[in-house]
Write an enzyme that holds these catalytic residues in place. Structure first.
Site, PDB file in Angstrom:
ATOM      1  N   GLY A 162       0.769  -1.241   0.000  1.00 26.21           N
ATOM      2  CA  GLY A 162       0.000   0.000   0.000  1.00 26.21           C
ATOM      3  C   GLY A 162       0.799   1.290   0.000  1.00 26.21           C
ATOM      4  CD  GLU A 201       1.035   0.713   7.523  1.00 25.64           C
ATOM      5  OE1 GLU A 201       0.674   0.733   6.333  1.00 25.64           O
ATOM      6  OE2 GLU A 201       0.779  -0.219   8.291  1.00 25.64           O
ATOM      7  CG  ASP A 202      -1.187   2.211   2.631  1.00 23.21           C
ATOM      8  OD1 ASP A 202      -0.539   1.623   3.517  1.00 23.21           O
ATOM      9  OD2 ASP A 202      -2.112   1.664   2.019  1.00 23.21           O
ATOM     10  CG  ASP A 242      -8.931   0.120   8.896  1.00 17.03           C
ATOM     11  OD1 ASP A 242      -9.703   0.744   9.651  1.00 17.03           O
ATOM     12  OD2 ASP A 242      -9.349  -0.695   8.051  1.00 17.03           O
ATOM     13  CE  LYS A 257     -11.723   3.258   7.363  1.00 15.38           C
ATOM     14  NZ  LYS A 257     -11.722   2.203   6.342  1.00 15.38           N
ATOM     15  CG  PHE A 308     -13.156  -0.365   1.528  1.00 17.13           C
ATOM     16  CD1 PHE A 308     -13.082  -1.420   2.425  1.00 17.13           C
ATOM     17  CD2 PHE A 308     -12.219  -0.295   0.498  1.00 17.13           C
ATOM     18  CE1 PHE A 308     -12.100  -2.391   2.293  1.00 17.13           C
ATOM     19  CE2 PHE A 308     -11.235  -1.264   0.361  1.00 17.13           C
ATOM     20  CZ  PHE A 308     -11.170  -2.319   1.262  1.00 17.13           C
ATOM     21  CG  ASP A 362      -5.703  -3.285  -2.199  1.00 21.51           C
ATOM     22  OD1 ASP A 362      -5.348  -2.868  -1.073  1.00 21.51           O
ATOM     23  OD2 ASP A 362      -5.975  -4.472  -2.431  1.00 21.51           O
ATOM     24  NE  ARG A 409      -2.137  -2.971  -4.389  1.00 23.41           N
ATOM     25  CZ  ARG A 409      -2.260  -3.200  -3.084  1.00 23.41           C
ATOM     26  NH1 ARG A 409      -2.192  -2.205  -2.232  1.00 23.41           N
ATOM     27  NH2 ARG A 409      -2.455  -4.430  -2.637  1.00 23.41           N
TER      28      ARG A 409
HETATM   29  C1  PRP Z   1      -3.376  -2.238   4.450  1.00 17.73           C
HETATM   30  C2  PRP Z   1      -2.603  -0.944   4.516  1.00 17.73           C
HETATM   31  C3  PRP Z   1      -1.912  -1.012   5.844  1.00 17.73           C
HETATM   32  C4  PRP Z   1      -2.819  -1.891   6.664  1.00 17.73           C
HETATM   33  C5  PRP Z   1      -3.571  -1.064   7.633  1.00 17.73           C
HETATM   34  O1  PRP Z   1      -2.561  -3.214   3.951  1.00 17.73           O
HETATM   35  O2  PRP Z   1      -1.710  -0.832   3.451  1.00 17.73           O
HETATM   36  O3  PRP Z   1      -0.625  -1.597   5.741  1.00 17.73           O
HETATM   37  O4  PRP Z   1      -3.736  -2.526   5.775  1.00 17.73           O
HETATM   38  O5  PRP Z   1      -4.536  -1.825   8.292  1.00 17.73           O
HETATM   39  P1  PRP Z   1      -4.594  -2.021   9.852  1.00 17.73           P
HETATM   40  O6  PRP Z   1      -4.324  -0.684  10.492  1.00 17.73           O
HETATM   41  O7  PRP Z   1      -6.003  -2.495  10.065  1.00 17.73           O
HETATM   42  O8  PRP Z   1      -3.583  -3.036  10.254  1.00 17.73           O
HETATM   43  P2  PRP Z   1      -3.130  -4.604   3.403  1.00 17.73           P
HETATM   44  O9  PRP Z   1      -3.053  -5.637   4.488  1.00 17.73           O
HETATM   45  O10 PRP Z   1      -4.483  -4.381   2.794  1.00 17.73           O
HETATM   46  O11 PRP Z   1      -2.072  -4.993   2.312  1.00 17.73           O
HETATM   47  P3  PRP Z   1      -1.568  -4.116   1.063  1.00 17.73           P
HETATM   48  O12 PRP Z   1      -0.742  -2.987   1.628  1.00 17.73           O
HETATM   49  O13 PRP Z   1      -0.773  -5.061   0.264  1.00 17.73           O
HETATM   50  O14 PRP Z   1      -2.799  -3.593   0.350  1.00 17.73           O
END
Ligand code: PRP
Length: 176
Positions: free
Chosen positions: A47, A101-102, A105, A133, A154, A161, A167
């Protein structure tokens, strides 16, 4: 530029221009804080790949780049557990580490990675997230540097993504 994702039209919430301006601001903040410290920016794949690429070029001081990747093997969108798929390649002992981090959550990912990176005995640790978030927090961890705080929805675009789609959207969108 948009396209349908999961049968929905993504709704723009942060434009590419707004992101660029904020990333420039974050880059200035980080450069001021880390001038002469040669920090290691550790991006969380996949991400953060666009955010890290843009942020790194806005930090006008010496810095190094590394990546980690984790995969969640929980059910649905919740993290039942995390598996480390890629570990940092730069030795981090004594280094100033910035986890990039992107999106935050539940924060389970950043908490897991904070523990991992702190176990390497860095000189300092900071968390930088483009999007914070608030609604689904499960772990009490706060970012030191935040691009935008968002409440609901979302998110797709600018690296984030929905089932790998979206993305490459240049802005940040919500799938209503
Ligand atoms: C997403 C995003 C963060 C993480 C945040 O990654 O890029 O790394 O979730 O979520 P959290 O705070 O609930 O832990 P994802 O697992 O979707 O993988 P990706 O980066 O490959 O899309």
């Amino acid at each position: 530029m948009t396209y349908e994702i999961a049968g929905k039209n993504p709704r723009l919430i942060i434009s590419a221009d707004e992101i660029a301006a904020r990333v420039q601001g974050l880059g200035k903040e980080l450069a001021a804080a880390y001038e002469g410290k040669n920090p290691v920016l550790v991006g969380v794949l996949k991400g953060s790949f666009i955010f890290l690429a843009d942020l790194a070029r806005e930090i006008r001081c010496e810095a190094e780049i590394d990546f980690v990747q984790v995969s969640s093997y929980g059910e649905g969108t919740s993290h039942g557990g995390l598996e480390l798929l890629m570990r940092p390649s730069i030795p981090l002992s004594g280094r100033h580490v910035i986890l990039v981090e992107d999106i935050l959550d539940t924060r389970v990912t950043s908490s897991f990675l904070q523990d991992l990176l702190l176990s390497k005995s860095p000189a300092s640790f900071a968390l930088c997230a483009l999007l914070d978030k608030r609604e689904r927090r499960e772990v009490e961890i706060e970012a030191d540097y935040v691009g935008f705080t968002i409440e609901t929805g979302f998110i797709v675009g600018y690296g984030t993504d929905y089932a790998e789609a979206g993305r490459n959207l240049p802005g940040i969108y919500v799938l209503d």
